[in-house]
Design a protein around this motif. Structure first.
Motif, short mmCIF file in Angstrom:
data_model
loop_
_atom_site.label_atom_id
_atom_site.label_comp_id
_atom_site.label_asym_id
_atom_site.label_seq_id
_atom_site.Cartn_x
_atom_site.Cartn_y
_atom_site.Cartn_z
N ASP A 126 82.10 5.75 13.98
CA ASP A 126 82.07 4.63 14.93
C ASP A 126 82.17 5.14 16.36
N ILE A 130 79.35 4.63 19.28
CA ILE A 130 79.73 4.02 20.56
C ILE A 130 79.39 4.95 21.72
N ALA A 133 75.67 4.85 22.25
CA ALA A 133 75.28 3.58 22.86
C ALA A 133 75.66 3.55 24.33
N ALA A 134 76.82 4.13 24.65
CA ALA A 134 77.27 4.17 26.05
C ALA A 134 76.34 5.02 26.90
N THR A 139 69.59 0.94 19.36
CA THR A 139 70.03 1.05 17.96
C THR A 139 69.05 1.89 17.15
N ILE A 159 74.72 -0.31 13.03
CA ILE A 159 74.98 0.17 14.39
C ILE A 159 75.30 -1.00 15.32
N SER A 160 74.58 -2.09 15.17
CA SER A 160 74.83 -3.28 16.00
C SER A 160 76.22 -3.84 15.73
N THR A 163 78.85 -1.62 17.55
CA THR A 163 78.91 -1.84 19.00
C THR A 163 79.42 -3.23 19.33
N GLU A 164 79.06 -4.24 18.50
CA GLU A 164 79.54 -5.60 18.75
C GLU A 164 81.04 -5.70 18.58
N VAL A 166 83.16 -3.40 19.34
CA VAL A 166 83.75 -2.88 20.58
C VAL A 166 83.65 -3.91 21.69
N VAL A 167 82.51 -4.60 21.76
CA VAL A 167 82.34 -5.63 22.79
C VAL A 167 83.38 -6.73 22.62
#
Length: 336
Positions: A126, A130, A133-134, A139, A159-160, A163-164, A166-167
């Motif tokens: 994870d 992240i 993505a940063a 994705t 992957i989505s 990241t979601e 974390v959001v």
């Protein structure tokens, strides 16, 4: 004296010897893998095998602790619960997919902590997703990277979801309640590269509050576009107000357009203190580089003065020496 230093020296020698053994073992494993044509990562990689061994050993140790006796121990007979073989499980790790044999107990009460039930990814994966993505990867690009480098098939949906999550955590943190009063609040910006169609430099404004107990608390992060004005700053400060901060004693910031006015509107009693570091930096922008060292020495008595009167005297002396050559610097400090 020698008696006092001997234990320390012995400990240092022991530590050095242990590191030497670890490095020698690692080097031996790498050389053996190369000689046998074994990859470091991937399904049959060296690190994959080591990870499998470490995780399975840890799971066995957890089961030993859960049952209260080691494997094949006679004291485990007729205790009401015992080992019940293993079950196969594939876990995605930082070195790729690892096939594990997870031990089981007969009554199903074993709850492993190292690799939890129904867990399919280690936490490091994870963090890797992240991080990618940063850096601005999509994705699809992240999925392709994991497949190429680690031989791991990770779907775009997975992957989505990572990241979601974390959001969601970031949104909860950004809207958490704040202290009612902060004696000091610092507002400053850092410039980072953000991918928004293309990679651009954007300012990220950090608001840090000092609590009444003297601890620093990051109140929030706000991304700007470089053209922030009164409306933007009023929105940022109003958000902090709505989260519970009804008063601030001192706000330390740079002279950003519209910020002092927004502070006066949201916290009327707050004192706006221009950041000394920003004042010094801005002063050098108006001066020739050849004068920076001398100018820095002459500025120090102004911002380090023990009293207001001493600061004014030092500023007058600065104006007398540099005012004709750099009038903008004198106006900058007078306005501040």
């Amino acid at each position: 004296m020698s008696d006092l230093t001997t234990p320390v020296a012995s400990s240092a020698v022991a530590g050095s010897a242990e590191r030497s053994v670890d490095e020698s073992l690692a080097q031996e494993l790498v050389e053996r893998a190369r000689s046998e044509g074994v990859e470091l990562v991937g399904p049959a990689g060296l690190l994959t095998g080591l990870t499998k061994t470490v995780l399975e050993t840890a799971l066995e140790a957890e089961l030993d602790e859960h049952l209260g006796y080691p494997k094949h121990a006679v004291e485990g007979r007729n205790t009401g619960n015992s080992r019940n073989g293993t079950r196969a499980k594939t876990v995605l790790t930082e070195v790729g997919e690892v096939e594990l044999e997870v031990p089981r107990d007969r009554d199903g009460s074993f709850e492993p902590k190292i690799v939890r039930k129904r867990q399919r990814r280690m936490s490091g994966v994870d963090e890797l997703v992240i991080s990618l993505a940063a850096k601005g990867l999509t994705t699809g690009e992240i999925a392709a990277h994991l497949a190429d480098v680690y031989g791991a098939e990770v779907s775009k949906d997975t992957i989505s979801r990572i990241t979601e999550a974390v959001v969601e955590e970031l949104t909860a943190w950004q809207s958490r309640p704040l202290d009612s009063v902060y004696p000091v609040v610092f507002i400053d910006a850092i410039h980072v590269k953000i991918r928004d169609g293309k990679v651009v430099n954007r300012p990220v404004y950090t608001v840090v509050g000092v609590t009444v107990s003297g601890e620093r608390d990051i109140l929030g992060l706000w991304v700007g576009d470089g053209g922030e004005g009164p409306k933007y700053w009023h929105q940022v400060l109003s958000e902090i107000l709505n989260r519970g901060t009804v008063d601030v004693c001192i706000v330390v910031c740079d002279g950003l357009r519209g910020l002092p006015e927004a502070i006066a509107d949201v916290w009327p009693q707050a004192i706006v203190q221009t950041c000394v570091l920003h004042l010094i930096r801005n002063s050098f922008r108006y001066a020739s580089k050849a004068d920076w060292a001398e100018l820095a020495r002459d500025l120090r008595p102004v911002y380090s003065a023990p009293t207001e009167a001493a600061a004014k005297t030092a500023l007058d002396e600065l104006a007398g020496k540099w005012g004709e050559r750099y009038p903008a610097i004198i106006r900058l400090w007078q306005n501040a």
